[in-house]
Design a protein around this motif. Structure first.
Motif, PDB file in Angstrom:
ATOM      1  N   PRO A  66      20.358  18.648  60.201  1.00  0.00           N
ATOM      2  CA  PRO A  66      21.763  17.256  58.813  1.00  0.00           C
ATOM      3  C   PRO A  66      21.063  17.118  57.418  1.00  0.00           C
ATOM      4  N   GLY A  67      21.612  16.598  56.546  1.00  0.00           N
ATOM      5  CA  GLY A  67      20.517  15.241  55.515  1.00  0.00           C
ATOM      6  C   GLY A  67      21.483  14.574  55.235  1.00  0.00           C
ATOM      7  N   ALA A  68      22.486  13.779  56.401  1.00  0.00           N
ATOM      8  CA  ALA A  68      23.545  12.891  55.630  1.00  0.00           C
ATOM      9  C   ALA A  68      22.759  11.629  56.513  1.00  0.00           C
ATOM     10  N   VAL A  69      24.174  10.804  56.484  1.00  0.00           N
ATOM     11  CA  VAL A  69      23.796   9.715  57.162  1.00  0.00           C
ATOM     12  C   VAL A  69      25.365   9.842  58.710  1.00  0.00           C
ATOM     13  N   ILE A  70      25.429   9.489  59.815  1.00  0.00           N
ATOM     14  CA  ILE A  70      25.996   9.943  60.727  1.00  0.00           C
ATOM     15  C   ILE A  70      26.563   8.063  60.936  1.00  0.00           C
ATOM     16  N   LYS A  71      28.218   7.759  61.576  1.00  0.00           N
ATOM     17  CA  LYS A  71      28.534   6.887  62.279  1.00  0.00           C
ATOM     18  C   LYS A  71      28.773   7.696  63.705  1.00  0.00           C
ATOM     19  N   VAL A  72      28.550   7.158  64.112  1.00  0.00           N
ATOM     20  CA  VAL A  72      28.620   6.651  66.223  1.00  0.00           C
ATOM     21  C   VAL A  72      30.304   5.353  65.832  1.00  0.00           C
ATOM     22  N   GLU A  73      31.012   5.572  66.020  1.00  0.00           N
ATOM     23  CA  GLU A  73      31.815   4.341  66.451  1.00  0.00           C
ATOM     24  C   GLU A  73      32.155   4.109  68.120  1.00  0.00           C
ATOM     25  N   ILE A 197      -5.264   7.165  71.871  1.00  0.00           N
ATOM     26  CA  ILE A 197      -4.189   6.647  70.434  1.00  0.00           C
ATOM     27  C   ILE A 197      -4.081   7.989  69.866  1.00  0.00           C
ATOM     28  N   VAL A 198      -2.257   7.502  69.895  1.00  0.00           N
ATOM     29  CA  VAL A 198      -1.996   8.798  69.261  1.00  0.00           C
ATOM     30  C   VAL A 198      -0.641   8.517  67.965  1.00  0.00           C
ATOM     31  N   ARG A 199      -1.651   8.805  66.838  1.00  0.00           N
ATOM     32  CA  ARG A 199      -1.256   9.022  65.757  1.00  0.00           C
ATOM     33  C   ARG A 199       0.821   9.099  65.079  1.00  0.00           C
ATOM     34  N   HIS A 200       1.445   8.322  65.629  1.00  0.00           N
ATOM     35  CA  HIS A 200       2.748   8.627  65.093  1.00  0.00           C
ATOM     36  C   HIS A 200       4.177   8.396  64.095  1.00  0.00           C
ATOM     37  N   GLU A 201       4.560   9.134  63.453  1.00  0.00           N
ATOM     38  CA  GLU A 201       5.513   8.509  62.233  1.00  0.00           C
ATOM     39  C   GLU A 201       7.122   8.418  62.885  1.00  0.00           C
ATOM     40  N   ARG A 202       8.019   7.695  62.083  1.00  0.00           N
ATOM     41  CA  ARG A 202       9.250   7.378  62.194  1.00  0.00           C
ATOM     42  C   ARG A 202      10.120   8.574  61.841  1.00  0.00           C
ATOM     43  N   GLU A 203      11.103   9.401  62.805  1.00  0.00           N
ATOM     44  CA  GLU A 203      11.429  10.318  62.846  1.00  0.00           C
ATOM     45  C   GLU A 203      13.195  10.392  62.193  1.00  0.00           C
ATOM     46  N   VAL A 204      13.433   9.582  63.078  1.00  0.00           N
ATOM     47  CA  VAL A 204      15.040   8.926  63.361  1.00  0.00           C
ATOM     48  C   VAL A 204      15.424   7.323  62.949  1.00  0.00           C
ATOM     49  N   ALA A 205      15.989   7.068  61.869  1.00  0.00           N
ATOM     50  CA  ALA A 205      16.857   5.595  61.741  1.00  0.00           C
ATOM     51  C   ALA A 205      17.247   5.487  62.391  1.00  0.00           C
ATOM     52  N   VAL A 206      18.468   4.357  62.845  1.00  0.00           N
ATOM     53  CA  VAL A 206      19.456   3.978  63.613  1.00  0.00           C
ATOM     54  C   VAL A 206      19.539   2.406  63.000  1.00  0.00           C
ATOM     55  N   ILE A 207      20.173   1.872  62.608  1.00  0.00           N
ATOM     56  CA  ILE A 207      21.333   0.732  62.696  1.00  0.00           C
ATOM     57  C   ILE A 207      22.204   0.463  62.915  1.00  0.00           C
ATOM     58  N   VAL A 232      29.803   0.269  54.152  1.00  0.00           N
ATOM     59  CA  VAL A 232      29.942  -0.235  54.514  1.00  0.00           C
ATOM     60  C   VAL A 232      29.841  -0.332  56.096  1.00  0.00           C
ATOM     61  N   PRO A 233      28.848  -1.920  56.227  1.00  0.00           N
ATOM     62  CA  PRO A 233      28.835  -2.281  57.714  1.00  0.00           C
ATOM     63  C   PRO A 233      30.278  -2.397  58.333  1.00  0.00           C
ATOM     64  N   GLN A 234      30.227  -1.647  59.501  1.00  0.00           N
ATOM     65  CA  GLN A 234      31.710  -1.322  60.650  1.00  0.00           C
ATOM     66  C   GLN A 234      31.222  -1.702  61.221  1.00  0.00           C
ATOM     67  N   PHE A 235      31.684  -2.877  62.449  1.00  0.00           N
ATOM     68  CA  PHE A 235      31.853  -3.119  63.600  1.00  0.00           C
ATOM     69  C   PHE A 235      31.951  -2.512  64.836  1.00  0.00           C
ATOM     70  N   ASN A 236      30.771  -2.888  65.070  1.00  0.00           N
ATOM     71  CA  ASN A 236      30.428  -1.690  66.815  1.00  0.00           C
ATOM     72  C   ASN A 236      30.232  -0.862  66.191  1.00  0.00           C
ATOM     73  N   THR A 237      29.445  -0.317  65.258  1.00  0.00           N
ATOM     74  CA  THR A 237      29.023   1.009  64.485  1.00  0.00           C
ATOM     75  C   THR A 237      27.536   1.755  64.861  1.00  0.00           C
ATOM     76  N   LEU A 238      27.140   2.159  65.229  1.00  0.00           N
ATOM     77  CA  LEU A 238      25.629   2.790  64.916  1.00  0.00           C
ATOM     78  C   LEU A 238      25.993   3.730  63.561  1.00  0.00           C
ATOM     79  N   PHE A 239      24.847   4.099  62.844  1.00  0.00           N
ATOM     80  CA  PHE A 239      24.620   4.628  61.860  1.00  0.00           C
ATOM     81  C   PHE A 239      23.301   4.942  61.961  1.00  0.00           C
ATOM     82  N   ALA A 240      22.465   6.463  62.119  1.00  0.00           N
ATOM     83  CA  ALA A 240      21.611   7.183  62.132  1.00  0.00           C
ATOM     84  C   ALA A 240      21.961   8.147  60.962  1.00  0.00           C
TER      85      ALA A 240
END
Length: 327
Positions: A66-73, A197-207, A232-240
């Motif tokens: 995937p290359g797009a933003v998904i919404k989990v309502e 100590i192990v180096r980590h990188e961001r894989e998936v962002a969530v809002i 547009v921000p939606q109430f009780n919705t997770l973007f990833a």
């Protein structure tokens, strides 16, 4: 609305600027939402369907599809989401800290805080807890803002409990924004099994958005700059979305607060760091030392062999001289 907001609007009108008037969104009775939240905090987790959808997305994301933003309502039960929103609104102003590029505590060399931004973050705690909500003036919920924020963090982390995650509560007010960036950043994580100590990188962002009845004209929208789509921000919705993704958050142009929780799931990078680096360097030193020792030993052997040859040649010359003198 406090006196500061009133004066801000008066100055806007005097300058001929547009003043956005917003209405207070309707909500379920606070006691119902508070009771639902208190019960949910005993085992904070998202809806089963929400978790399943997110798992499917991350599985595809790790394959690079995937290359797009998904919404989990409807990420959380509706009454629980209402309760968390009430708790966010009740968080004392002292519990929020404005984060800017100038004061961001993240390491610039790791990518954190390296882009222009302004927003507030907090954990809901403060030296003095209020009995009234600092936003609506209603009685404060019986569940503390700190407990609600912690529970929401646990709920998001529960999507992948064995994956390193970092999430924080956010509060956007008028003028808050994030300039275009791709979320690429790194952090060092200690391996509890080895102590390395192990180096980590961001894989998936969530809002996770908690603001109700939002409009694009208010600002604070998530803009995917790679596809050109504005979310547009939606109430009780997770973007990833999968990191990296070039995006921005448009400046807020309203007096309403925009509440959310945002963060990232991390994955280890191939290159070790810190104590692992020390171990690697020690191995490299051993590898370098051994050839030097072997070379020195070989030089000694060659020198010894040369001396032996010289002695043998000397003996042969002496013998030949003796034979010649006898003749």
């Amino acid at each position: 609305m406090d006196s500061g907001d009133i004066w801000a609007r008066m100055f806007q009108r005097a300058r001929g600027e547009e003043v956005l008037t917003t209405h207070k969104p309707a909500s379920v009775p606070s006691h119902t939402a508070d009771k639902a939240l208190a019960c949910w905090l005993e085992n904070p987790c998202p809806n089963e369907n929400s978790a399943r959808k997110f798992h499917s997305y991350l599985e595809l994301a790790r394959k690079g599809q995937p290359g797009a933003v998904i919404k989990v309502e409807r990420f959380l039960p509706p009454n629980v989401a209402e309760g968390i929103l009430n708790a966010f609104e009740a968080a004392p102003r002292e519990s929020w800290t404005v984060a800017k590029a100038q004061n961001d505590v993240g390491k610039k060399e790791d990518g954190a805080g390296s882009v222009s931004h302004k927003y507030a973050v907090g954990d809901g705690s403060a030296p003095v807890m209020r009995t009234e909500c600092c936003v609506t003036g209603k009685s404060a919920p019986r569940t503390s803002p700190a407990a609600a924020i912690s529970g929401l963090q646990q709920a998001i982390q529960s999507l992948f409990p064995k994956t390193e995650g970092a999430f924080q509560a956010g509060r956007y007010t008028r003028g808050c924004f994030i300039a275009p960036h791709d979320d690429v950043a790194f952090k060092d994580v200690e391996d509890v099994r080895t102590g390395c100590i192990v180096r980590h990188e961001r894989e998936v962002a969530v809002i996770y958005y908690l603001t109700k009845d939002w409009d694009a004209d208010y600002g604070g929208c998530f803009v995917d700059l790679e596809s050109g789509i504005e979310h547009v921000p939606q109430f009780n919705t997770l973007f990833a979305f999968k990191v990296p993704l070039l995006h921005e958050v448009t400046p807020l142009r309203t007096d309403r607060n925009r509440f959310s929780m945002f963060g990232w799931f991390y994955k280890p990078v191939d290159e070790p760091s810190s104590s692992l680096d020390n171990a690697v360097q020690q191995k490299e030193k051993v590898k370098v030392t051994k050839p030097c020792q072997a070379r020195d030993s070989a030089h000694k052997q060659v020198k010894h062999h040369s001396l032996r040859l010289q002695n043998i040649n000397t003996k042969k010359r002496l013998k030949s001289k003796r034979k010649g003198s006898r003749k």
